[in-house]
Scaffold this motif. Structure first.
Motif, PDB file in Angstrom:
ATOM      1  N   SER A  49      41.707  45.827  36.368  1.00  0.00           N
ATOM      2  CA  SER A  49      41.480  47.107  35.693  1.00  0.00           C
ATOM      3  C   SER A  49      42.280  47.188  34.403  1.00  0.00           C
ATOM      4  N   ARG A 195      40.534  53.324  38.134  1.00  0.00           N
ATOM      5  CA  ARG A 195      41.410  54.498  38.093  1.00  0.00           C
ATOM      6  C   ARG A 195      41.690  54.859  36.643  1.00  0.00           C
ATOM      7  N   GLU A 197      44.291  56.237  35.391  1.00  0.00           N
ATOM      8  CA  GLU A 197      45.654  55.859  35.011  1.00  0.00           C
ATOM      9  C   GLU A 197      45.694  54.411  34.536  1.00  0.00           C
TER      10      GLU A 197
END
Length: 249
Positions: A49, A195, A197
């Motif tokens: 990610s 995500r 974040e």
């Protein structure tokens, strides 16, 4: 960003700067190096990610900076389409977290390939075989990208075997990696595995990645074609050793 300590953020920045330098010199290596370093402190999914935005930004830069984009797209589009499909379909493997053994096996394959090519005659793919071989390589690359977050096998050895000119090879790698990154992001997002974040940190990591890539490109301009090929293969060998060593950790 509460889950990311200052030490971890500094590690991410340093990792992407170093990976950018490698990519600027060799035209590849950012996702693999980032996955190798960050995978030691984060889960494979979290590491994948984080690399999405820097990988996309540096690959687009690499893609548009070359001289032959239209020609390469016309020549390689079957491979690119197959990469997109294979990556999107197999991204569930990365989400499932069962990529360690596969990544180690790929690393061993990369070591064998790089060692052979450094000390043997250059492999070559006849133009007449590209029509069926390109989609097959694309599907295999997509499956491996979806399962490990590593974009290089077998796309990199195959593109090198096409015997492209130095700048065309770098641009072709940028095309392949751009497609792989977009497809990986789409596959992970479709499975609810991204995500916000992590994406925010990933966006910030673009700065050191581009700075490193700029520095690496300056180095590449001063390297002869023979030296470029040798360091390209050495980079493959180092990346392969790192990937294969994961089973020992």
């Amino acid at each position: 960003m509460d889950g990311y300590s200052p030490t971890l953020i500094a590690t991410v920045a340093a990792t992407f700067f170093a990976a950018g330098v490698v990519k600027g010199v060799t035209g590849m290596g950012l996702p693999t190096l980032a996955m190798g370093v960050l995978g030691a402190v984060l889960s494979p999914l979290a590491a994948a990610s984080l690399l999405l935005v820097p990988s996309f930004a540096t690959n687009v830069w690499q893609l548009v900076a070359g001289p032959s984009l239209g020609t390469l797209i016309r020549r390689l589009w079957p491979m690119m389409a197959a990469i997109a499909v294979g990556t999107a379909l197999c991204s569930s493997l990365l989400v499932g977290g069962e990529s360690r053994l596969l990544t180690a096996c790929l690393g061993a394959t990369l070591v064998i390939y790089a060692t052979y090519t450094l000390f043997a005659h250059q492999l070559a793919v006849p133009r007449k075989l590209e029509l069926w071989l390109s989609p097959a390589v694309g599907v295999a690359t997509g499956a491996i990208t979806g399962g490990t977050g590593v974009l290089v096998i077998p796309a990199v050895p195959y593109l090198q075997a096409l015997q492209l000119q130095k700048d065309d090879l770098v641009q072709a790698l940028g095309l392949s990696f751009t497609v792989s990154t977009i497809a990986l992001a789409a596959g992970l997002a479709g499975r609810g595995a991204l995500r916000m974040e992590a994406l925010a940190i990933s966006a910030l990591a673009v700065i050191p990645a581009l700075a490193g890539m700029w520095a690496g490109q300056l180095l590449r301009e001063r390297i002869s074609p023979a030296s470029f090929r040798r360091w390209f293969l050495i980079a493959l060998l180092i990346l392969g050793i790192e990937m294969a060593s994961r089973l020992l950790r």
